[in-house]
Design a protein around this motif. Structure first.
Motif, PDB file in Angstrom:
ATOM      1  N   GLU A   4       0.826  -1.203   0.000  1.00 17.69           N
ATOM      2  CA  GLU A   4       0.000   0.000   0.000  1.00 17.69           C
ATOM      3  C   GLU A   4       0.860   1.253   0.000  1.00 17.69           C
ATOM      4  OE1 GLU A   4      -2.398  -0.589   3.429  1.00 17.69           O
ATOM      5  OE2 GLU A   4      -3.739  -2.048   2.468  1.00 17.69           O
ATOM      6  N   GLY A   5       1.970   1.210   0.759  1.00 21.69           N
ATOM      7  CA  GLY A   5       2.867   2.362   0.806  1.00 21.69           C
ATOM      8  C   GLY A   5       3.582   2.593  -0.513  1.00 21.69           C
ATOM      9  N   GLN A   6       3.913   1.490  -1.209  1.00 15.64           N
ATOM     10  CA  GLN A   6       4.617   1.595  -2.490  1.00 15.64           C
ATOM     11  C   GLN A   6       3.663   1.760  -3.670  1.00 15.64           C
ATOM     12  OE1 GLN A   6       8.103   1.552  -2.815  1.00 15.64           O
ATOM     13  NE2 GLN A   6       7.949   1.780  -0.590  1.00 15.64           N
ATOM     14  N   LYS A   7       2.352   1.587  -3.389  1.00 20.82           N
ATOM     15  CA  LYS A   7       1.326   1.677  -4.437  1.00 20.82           C
ATOM     16  C   LYS A   7       1.622   0.717  -5.603  1.00 20.82           C
ATOM     17  CE  LYS A   7      -0.228   6.371  -3.488  1.00 20.82           C
ATOM     18  NZ  LYS A   7       0.436   6.457  -2.168  1.00 20.82           N
ATOM     19  N   VAL A   8       2.072  -0.481  -5.237  1.00 17.29           N
ATOM     20  CA  VAL A   8       2.330  -1.508  -6.237  1.00 17.29           C
ATOM     21  C   VAL A   8       2.066  -2.861  -5.597  1.00 17.29           C
ATOM     22  CG1 VAL A   8       4.769  -1.690  -5.636  1.00 17.29           C
ATOM     23  CG2 VAL A   8       4.005  -2.451  -7.882  1.00 17.29           C
ATOM     24  N   THR A   9       1.521  -3.782  -6.369  1.00 20.34           N
ATOM     25  CA  THR A   9       1.273  -5.112  -5.830  1.00 20.34           C
ATOM     26  C   THR A   9       1.457  -6.148  -6.923  1.00 20.34           C
ATOM     27  OG1 THR A   9      -0.340  -6.540  -4.732  1.00 20.34           O
ATOM     28  CG2 THR A   9      -1.214  -4.934  -6.285  1.00 20.34           C
ATOM     29  N   TYR A  10       2.103  -7.236  -6.584  1.00 21.98           N
ATOM     30  CA  TYR A  10       2.291  -8.319  -7.543  1.00 21.98           C
ATOM     31  C   TYR A  10       1.082  -9.242  -7.578  1.00 21.98           C
ATOM     32  CZ  TYR A  10       7.199  -7.279  -8.443  1.00 21.98           C
ATOM     33  OH  TYR A  10       8.363  -6.689  -8.837  1.00 21.98           O
ATOM     34  N   LEU A  11       0.475  -9.457  -6.431  1.00 20.11           N
ATOM     35  CA  LEU A  11      -0.698 -10.313  -6.386  1.00 20.11           C
ATOM     36  C   LEU A  11      -1.479 -10.016  -5.119  1.00 20.11           C
ATOM     37  CD1 LEU A  11       0.357 -13.960  -5.434  1.00 20.11           C
ATOM     38  CD2 LEU A  11       1.760 -11.981  -5.027  1.00 20.11           C
ATOM     39  N   SER A  12      -2.785 -10.215  -5.187  1.00 21.68           N
ATOM     40  CA  SER A  12      -3.635  -9.938  -4.046  1.00 21.68           C
ATOM     41  C   SER A  12      -3.450 -11.000  -2.970  1.00 21.68           C
ATOM     42  CB  SER A  12      -5.103  -9.911  -4.488  1.00 21.68           C
ATOM     43  OG  SER A  12      -5.503 -11.214  -4.888  1.00 21.68           O
ATOM     44  N   THR A  13      -3.932 -10.696  -1.772  1.00 21.67           N
ATOM     45  CA  THR A  13      -3.880 -11.674  -0.693  1.00 21.67           C
ATOM     46  C   THR A  13      -4.639 -12.938  -1.087  1.00 21.67           C
ATOM     47  OG1 THR A  13      -3.736  -9.933   0.962  1.00 21.67           O
ATOM     48  CG2 THR A  13      -4.439 -12.098   1.739  1.00 21.67           C
ATOM     49  N   PHE A  14      -5.772 -12.770  -1.763  1.00 22.01           N
ATOM     50  CA  PHE A  14      -6.544 -13.925  -2.215  1.00 22.01           C
ATOM     51  C   PHE A  14      -5.709 -14.770  -3.174  1.00 22.01           C
ATOM     52  CE2 PHE A  14      -9.186 -15.853  -5.522  1.00 22.01           C
ATOM     53  CZ  PHE A  14     -10.002 -16.668  -4.762  1.00 22.01           C
ATOM     54  N   GLU A  15      -5.035 -14.109  -4.121  1.00 18.35           N
ATOM     55  CA  GLU A  15      -4.202 -14.839  -5.074  1.00 18.35           C
ATOM     56  C   GLU A  15      -3.074 -15.561  -4.368  1.00 18.35           C
ATOM     57  OE1 GLU A  15      -4.350 -12.361  -9.230  1.00 18.35           O
ATOM     58  OE2 GLU A  15      -3.358 -11.417  -7.529  1.00 18.35           O
ATOM     59  N   ARG A  16      -2.457 -14.913  -3.372  1.00 19.90           N
ATOM     60  CA  ARG A  16      -1.347 -15.532  -2.663  1.00 19.90           C
ATOM     61  C   ARG A  16      -1.824 -16.753  -1.878  1.00 19.90           C
ATOM     62  NH1 ARG A  16       0.446 -11.273  -0.417  1.00 19.90           N
ATOM     63  NH2 ARG A  16       1.970 -10.803  -2.024  1.00 19.90           N
ATOM     64  N   ASP A  17      -3.001 -16.650  -1.255  1.00 19.13           N
ATOM     65  CA  ASP A  17      -3.542 -17.806  -0.530  1.00 19.13           C
ATOM     66  C   ASP A  17      -3.864 -18.947  -1.494  1.00 19.13           C
ATOM     67  OD1 ASP A  17      -3.320 -16.487   1.858  1.00 19.13           O
ATOM     68  OD2 ASP A  17      -5.421 -15.853   1.934  1.00 19.13           O
ATOM     69  N   ALA A  18      -4.410 -18.602  -2.663  1.00 17.56           N
ATOM     70  CA  ALA A  18      -4.707 -19.625  -3.663  1.00 17.56           C
ATOM     71  C   ALA A  18      -3.421 -20.280  -4.158  1.00 17.56           C
ATOM     72  CB  ALA A  18      -5.471 -19.004  -4.832  1.00 17.56           C
ATOM     73  N   MET A  19      -2.387 -19.476  -4.316  1.00 15.63           N
ATOM     74  CA  MET A  19      -1.097 -20.001  -4.755  1.00 15.63           C
ATOM     75  C   MET A  19      -0.564 -20.995  -3.735  1.00 15.63           C
ATOM     76  SD  MET A  19       2.320 -17.826  -5.765  1.00 15.63           S
ATOM     77  CE  MET A  19       2.608 -17.250  -4.101  1.00 15.63           C
TER      78      MET A  19
END
Length: 321
Positions: free
Chosen positions: A236-251
């Motif tokens: 959130e501080g960097q205003k960049v994300t590779y994948l959402s929390t949902f995606e990471r949990d699915a991974m």
């Protein structure tokens, strides 16, 4: 205290090598990388490798990858990549590399490059050749190996590198160092994950690296929650994300399912290996029936019966029971 199985160390290595194979070669074997025509995608030959290695390895399985690549001049070449993940030396390892090498050469008539990454924790164990001789007749193999422990003294170099396998090596080394310290592992997992954002890796590379780190730097559930919270705040501080929390949990769920499938496949293979070692072959009907069994308790019992059965027919009867 964190407990890790060898297979938990093996599987993420196997997956990331196949997914990022050009980067793997460039990082560990740059001269070989420069001789490969990367405009032609490498072809991975797991089934072919299983046929070559079946019956030759004893004890635990290792991370073996076999790829067919094309050299700049157009010639085919076979690359055998063998990852050794164990904490002590294996006297039979050099001979096994020799056997794999000559079987591949004999079977396919193509040049074979046997490349080894030693990911164990022994400073002194550094195999790179196998030799035998009798009455002036000598045969052997010199293979190329790199030792991950050597990168501990090259940490600054790893930090500056943009090759994704520098992050792989860093994560592997910290996984070894923090086996008995959960809080320190949490700290390093956060440091290394944030490093991926700072480097600006392509999203596909970053996802593979996060997948690798999630597995090799596994944390207890409560610390994993803390890690996710910290990383989410950083994103959130960097205003960049590779994948959402949902995606990471699915991974993570997908990785666990993959591990379970790998265990089932390895259990089936152990039954086949036992039958071939004892009786010389395993009929296709037996392999087909084993392929329908996914219960690990049943497969372990069949492995024991494959070892103890007096005849192949007796085992087939037990398999149908």
């Amino acid at each position: 205290m964190l407990k890790e199985t060898t297979q938990e160390q093996d599987r993420p290595w196997k997956q990331i090598i196949e997914t990022l194979f050009p980067q793997f070669m460039q990082f560990f074997f740059p001269d070989a990388h420069a001789d490969i025509d990367w405009s032609r995608p490498p072809v991975f030959l797991d089934k072919e490798l299983q046929q070559v290695t079946r019956g030759s390895a004893t004890g635990r399985r290792y991370v073996d990858k076999l790829a067919k690549v094309w050299r700049i001049g157009g010639e085919e070449a076979w690359v055998l990549v063998h990852i050794e993940v164990q904490a002590q030396h294996d006297r039979g390892f050099p001979k096994r590399m020799f056997v794999y090498h000559y079987r591949l050469f004999d079977r396919y008539g193509a040049l074979v490059a046997s490349l080894v990454v030693l990911a164990d924790e022994s400073e002194s164990w550094r195999p790179d050749e196998y030799r035998h001789s009798l009455w002036g007749v000598e045969a052997g193999l010199r293979f190329r190996s790199v030792k991950l422990l050597d990168y501990r003294d090259r940490w600054e170099e790893l930090e500056k590198s943009r090759n994704p396998f520098s992050a792989v090596v860093m994560a592997h080394l910290k996984a070894q160092e923090t086996k008995k310290d959960e809080s320190e592992r949490l700290r390093w997992k956060s440091i290394l994950a944030k490093m991926l954002y700072k480097r600006g890796h392509k999203r596909a590379e970053a996802l593979e690296l996060l997948r690798f780190m999630d597995y090799i730097l596994a944390l207890p559930e409560e610390l994993e929650i803390e890690f996710k919270r910290d990383l989410r705040e950083y994103e959130e501080g960097q205003k960049v994300t590779y994948l959402s929390t949902f995606e990471r949990d699915a991974m993570r769920r997908g990785l666990q399912q993959g591990l379970e499938q790998g265990q089932i496949g390895a259990a089936r293979a152990s039954v086949i290996d036992a039958l071939e070692t004892r009786f010389g072959n395993a009929p296709d009907a037996v392999a087909k029936r084993l392929g329908k069994i996914s219960n690990m308790v049943r497969l372990r019992d069949l492995h024991r019966k494959a070892i103890l059965a007096a005849t192949l027919k007796e085992f087939e009867r037990l398999l149908r029971a």
